[in-house]
Design an enzyme around this catalytic site. Structure first.
Site, PDB file in Angstrom:
ATOM      1  N   ARG A 113     -42.735 -24.594 -57.386  1.00 46.34           N
ATOM      2  CA  ARG A 113     -42.296 -25.782 -56.651  1.00 46.34           C
ATOM      3  C   ARG A 113     -43.227 -26.936 -57.003  1.00 46.34           C
ATOM      4  O   ARG A 113     -44.424 -26.888 -56.740  1.00 46.34           O
ATOM      5  CB  ARG A 113     -42.311 -25.550 -55.139  1.00 46.34           C
ATOM      6  CG  ARG A 113     -41.848 -26.769 -54.348  1.00 46.34           C
ATOM      7  CD  ARG A 113     -41.886 -26.536 -52.845  1.00 46.34           C
ATOM      8  NE  ARG A 113     -41.399 -27.729 -52.153  1.00 46.34           N
ATOM      9  CZ  ARG A 113     -42.167 -28.764 -51.816  1.00 46.34           C
ATOM     10  NH1 ARG A 113     -43.457 -28.746 -52.083  1.00 46.34           N
ATOM     11  NH2 ARG A 113     -41.640 -29.818 -51.210  1.00 46.34           N
ATOM     12  N   LYS A 158     -45.128 -29.296 -47.287  1.00 49.86           N
ATOM     13  CA  LYS A 158     -43.763 -29.785 -47.440  1.00 49.86           C
ATOM     14  C   LYS A 158     -43.457 -30.685 -46.246  1.00 49.86           C
ATOM     15  O   LYS A 158     -43.173 -30.204 -45.148  1.00 49.86           O
ATOM     16  CB  LYS A 158     -42.777 -28.615 -47.518  1.00 49.86           C
ATOM     17  CG  LYS A 158     -41.387 -28.986 -47.987  1.00 49.86           C
ATOM     18  CD  LYS A 158     -40.570 -27.725 -48.254  1.00 49.86           C
ATOM     19  CE  LYS A 158     -39.229 -28.044 -48.898  1.00 49.86           C
ATOM     20  NZ  LYS A 158     -38.320 -28.787 -48.016  1.00 49.86           N
ATOM     21  N   SER A 175     -33.300 -21.770 -47.661  1.00 49.35           N
ATOM     22  CA  SER A 175     -34.155 -22.050 -46.511  1.00 49.35           C
ATOM     23  C   SER A 175     -33.313 -22.321 -45.279  1.00 49.35           C
ATOM     24  O   SER A 175     -32.335 -23.081 -45.335  1.00 49.35           O
ATOM     25  CB  SER A 175     -35.043 -23.264 -46.785  1.00 49.35           C
ATOM     26  OG  SER A 175     -35.933 -23.019 -47.837  1.00 49.35           O
TER      27      SER A 175
END
Length: 215
Positions: A42, A140, A111
């Site tokens: 990520r 995040k 998610s």
């Protein structure tokens, strides 16, 4: 060809700034040596070519440990690097559209952070779910509000698929999450920011084994 097997037990999500001078590839390799079972790339700030090159290097580094690479969000990067897994969020492409692009042989995660998000999600194309954020996290910023243990349990009870807990998880949280039905834990800073990522991963793996033995 069947989809590659995956194990959610100890799921590293990389963060390039947190990995620092050691770098993402070496951090992930150390985590694999310590017992990580899955690694997600990520990096929302990397350019496409840079991300593809990093994905290929990560995949090569993880292959000796039989640890699959998952690409967050970027299906184009997953296809270019031939990564075996993709993970998408609530604001990304729909699971159905993602599956149409990646085909049947790549495993796909989604998610979910609430019952409302779960109700709005088509899980027919999904192989596993990431539930969270468990605790507040700066990694995040758009992850939504922390749901805590009770929120995790509430969502987990409604999902028949394998599920991993994510969001601000440290070693001391592993036991309660496994007891609450998590098939594993996904961590970022607990490994990426550790002085010794292999040792940090091994400690997490030990906590998971202990929690499963108690269960």
């Amino acid at each position: 060809m069947p989809r590659p097997a995956f194990d959610l037990s100890l799921y590293l999500v990389t963060d390039t700034p947190q990995c620092g001078a050691r770098g993402v590839v070496e951090t992930a390799a150390a985590a694999a040596r310590g017992g990580a079972t899955l690694v997600q790339l990520r990096d929302p700030f990397a350019k496409t070519r840079e991300l593809v090159e990093l994905a290929r290097a990560l995949k090569a580094a993880l292959e000796p440990f039989s640890v699959p690479l998952v690409i967050n969000d970027r299906i184009d990067v997953a296809l270019a690097s031939k990564a075996p897994g993709v993970h998408i969020g609530q604001k990304d492409m729909t699971p159905r559209d993602a599956r149409a692009l990646i085909g049947p042989d790549v495993f796909l995660g989604l998610s979910v952070g609430s019952l409302e998000e779960l109700a709005a999600s088509d899980l027919g194309a999904i192989d596993y779910v990431g539930i969270g954020p468990y605790r507040g996290t700066a990694t995040k910023t758009d992850a939504g509000n922390a749901i805590g243990l009770s929120g995790f349990k509430t969502v987990r009870e409604k999902i028949d698929l394998p599920a991993v807990a994510i969001g601000g998880i440290k070693a001391e949280h592993v036991g309660e999450l496994i007891a609450a039905g998590a098939d594993g834990v996904a961590v970022v800073s607990a490994i990426c920011m550790a002085d010794d990522p292999q040792a940090a991963t091994a400690e997490l793996a030990g906590r998971i084994a202990e929690a499963r033995a108690r269960a």
